[in-house]
Write an enzyme that holds these catalytic residues in place. Sequence first.
Site, PDB file in Angstrom:
ATOM      1  N   ARG A   8      -6.711   0.241   4.707  1.00  0.00           N
ATOM      2  CA  ARG A   8      -5.981   0.453   3.453  1.00  0.00           C
ATOM      3  C   ARG A   8      -4.589  -0.158   3.589  1.00  0.00           C
ATOM      4  NH1 ARG A   8      -2.307   4.475   1.605  1.00  0.00           N
ATOM      5  NH2 ARG A   8      -2.588   5.176  -0.542  1.00  0.00           N
ATOM      6  N   LEU A   9      -4.286  -1.140   2.751  1.00  0.00           N
ATOM      7  CA  LEU A   9      -2.986  -1.807   2.769  1.00  0.00           C
ATOM      8  C   LEU A   9      -2.036  -1.027   1.870  1.00  0.00           C
ATOM      9  CD1 LEU A   9      -4.134  -5.536   2.552  1.00  0.00           C
ATOM     10  CD2 LEU A   9      -3.734  -4.145   4.594  1.00  0.00           C
ATOM     11  N   ASP A  10      -1.223  -0.186   2.492  1.00  0.00           N
ATOM     12  CA  ASP A  10      -0.359   0.735   1.750  1.00  0.00           C
ATOM     13  C   ASP A  10       0.812  -0.001   1.112  1.00  0.00           C
ATOM     14  OD1 ASP A  10       0.687   3.488   1.119  1.00  0.00           O
ATOM     15  OD2 ASP A  10       2.321   2.757   2.400  1.00  0.00           O
ATOM     16  N   ALA A  11       1.058   0.306  -0.163  1.00  0.00           N
ATOM     17  CA  ALA A  11       2.229  -0.213  -0.892  1.00  0.00           C
ATOM     18  C   ALA A  11       2.360  -1.721  -0.756  1.00  0.00           C
ATOM     19  CB  ALA A  11       3.510   0.480  -0.402  1.00  0.00           C
ATOM     20  N   VAL A  12       1.229  -2.414  -0.694  1.00  0.00           N
ATOM     21  CA  VAL A  12       1.241  -3.836  -0.378  1.00  0.00           C
ATOM     22  C   VAL A  12       1.908  -4.667  -1.467  1.00  0.00           C
ATOM     23  CG1 VAL A  12      -1.038  -4.278  -1.370  1.00  0.00           C
ATOM     24  CG2 VAL A  12      -0.212  -5.701   0.509  1.00  0.00           C
TER      25      VAL A  12
END
Length: 606
Positions: free
Chosen positions: A247-251
């Site tokens: 999961r790429l957080d706040a990408v």
Amino acid sequence: MTHFEQTLHRYLVHLYGERADEVARRIGQHVAYFREARARGESQDGTPVTKARRVTDGERNAPLWSEKDQWVISYGDSIVADDTPPLTVLGDFLRRHLDGVISGVHVLPFFPWSSDDGFSVIHYREVNPALGDWSHIRELARHFDLMGDLVLNHVSRESLWFVDYLTGSLPGRDFFIEVDPATDVSQVTRPRSSPLLVPVATRRGTRHLWATFSDDQIDLNFENPDVLLEFVGILLFYLLQGVSIVRLDAVAFVWKRLGTTCIHLPETHAVVRLLRAIVDEVAPNTLLITETNVPHAENISYFGLERLAPKAAGPVRTADEAHMVYQFALPPLLLHTLTRGEAATLQGWLASLPELPDTCTYLNFTASHDGIGVRPLEGLLPDHERDALLELMHRFGGFVSMRSNPDGSDTAYEINITWFEAMRGTRRGPDPWQIARFLCSQAIMLSLQGIPALYLHTLTGSLNDVEGVERSGRLRSINRRQWPRDELELLLASPSTPTHDVFHALRALLALRRAEPCFHPGAAQHVLTTPDNLLAIERGPLEDGRRLLALFNVTDRPVPLDEAGPALIEALGQGGWRTLEGPTAGPVDAPLAPYATRWLVNEQAG
């Protein structure tokens, strides 16, 4: 050059110009180390790793997902017991109560952290000792497809990189973004109401650093290729520990350029494409999912499609960014639908969703560790309806978090409330239909094209944790309670409790859904035009002609199906329908009780 090397080079030239060759060489070193470790079947500390995903990394053309994919979202310590590592408690709970029902678990950031319940990371390559260690993470990965967070936009003030910055030492000295406080940053899109630039005392005097989310979450400078290289190494390290969904957080915020909104920039998409290219090369059955709580059109841009074709407009090219994006518009639209008693808005949005390639799908959810986003309603719901929804959630014990606008004003960003409490009633106030309404919301989510994920506190029908908000001073704590294991087990075993009723009803729905091939994420989805009190969704047909019709009464009054509109009457009149056994069983054409769900299947070829 190999095709992979050419792809990397193209993205790196976009990001770093003439430095691309050197960055590509160093990425190659990371990849070579990963391959050597994977060939030995070892994690970094030498212990064996076995992933739970159904296919091996060598099967490049294996299916990415199926109807059996159903995930749980949880903090590592959402369930606690004395003297037992919380990660072990979580794994034991999932195996005991949901074995054969769920396939994966998203363990929210399990690293040492200083704020935001894990999203202000201190050490990326360590497990928070209060939760356990890497052996506990790998144990979860042996039983479930494991989603882990790559928190790449920002880092804690307590991280060693930030200490390097303060002392002027490498590597962290150039990892952050200094901005003159007199600079006009009014165009920058903000997800918070806190100041964007925070003063920091250094050996060189006071400097102002970019901080999108809080003064303890300092944004990283991806214009420095060393930052990207660090995260490539961290990503590959996570894969070695058994993480198979990243999961790429706040990408959306990772690349900044003054004079722009600093969200969704072309360089940001290039970073996502580069990470996708790497995982496709070294671990092709790894899934990337982007976390972008923004209006729907912006959200689905992270599939990486040059265009999203309208239905029946023909195929689209293969996506090259995320495999999955969160359906952020779904939770607030479901709230509106079930508290307003009208399905037309949700119908219209579902009907507008574009056809996707086989390599893309949605992550469907109703609640998560964060609040229920309001921004995704932009363009979907009139302001007065949004405001009425916010007021209702406040009446049900919730809060509203704000964000700053370029003109200096604040607007609503998210609703903070547990999903069970949000289902307490309608615009008329609380009523006796809370559990039925709650289960209807989950059944709708489970019926949609994509992969469903249920937050642990949704599964347990948790109440608002107002005491948690008072202790932490953070509104999001309302939906982040820690369950004592003994208390939770007692409630699950007690038929007279909402926790028991909600959990076991959801478990039955999940078991039923998992066995139905029409719920494959790639099965076609068609929304039938029906009156406002009814939502009707058709899934399929599959290659063998099998179809599924999902019917939902979104009101507190019975709905006769002979008054459900010509489209549904015609569909049912074709014959061959039967109800699925289990919690949705009943006569095909019987009236739908308040907030009832009916799943019908038809095995006749059309």
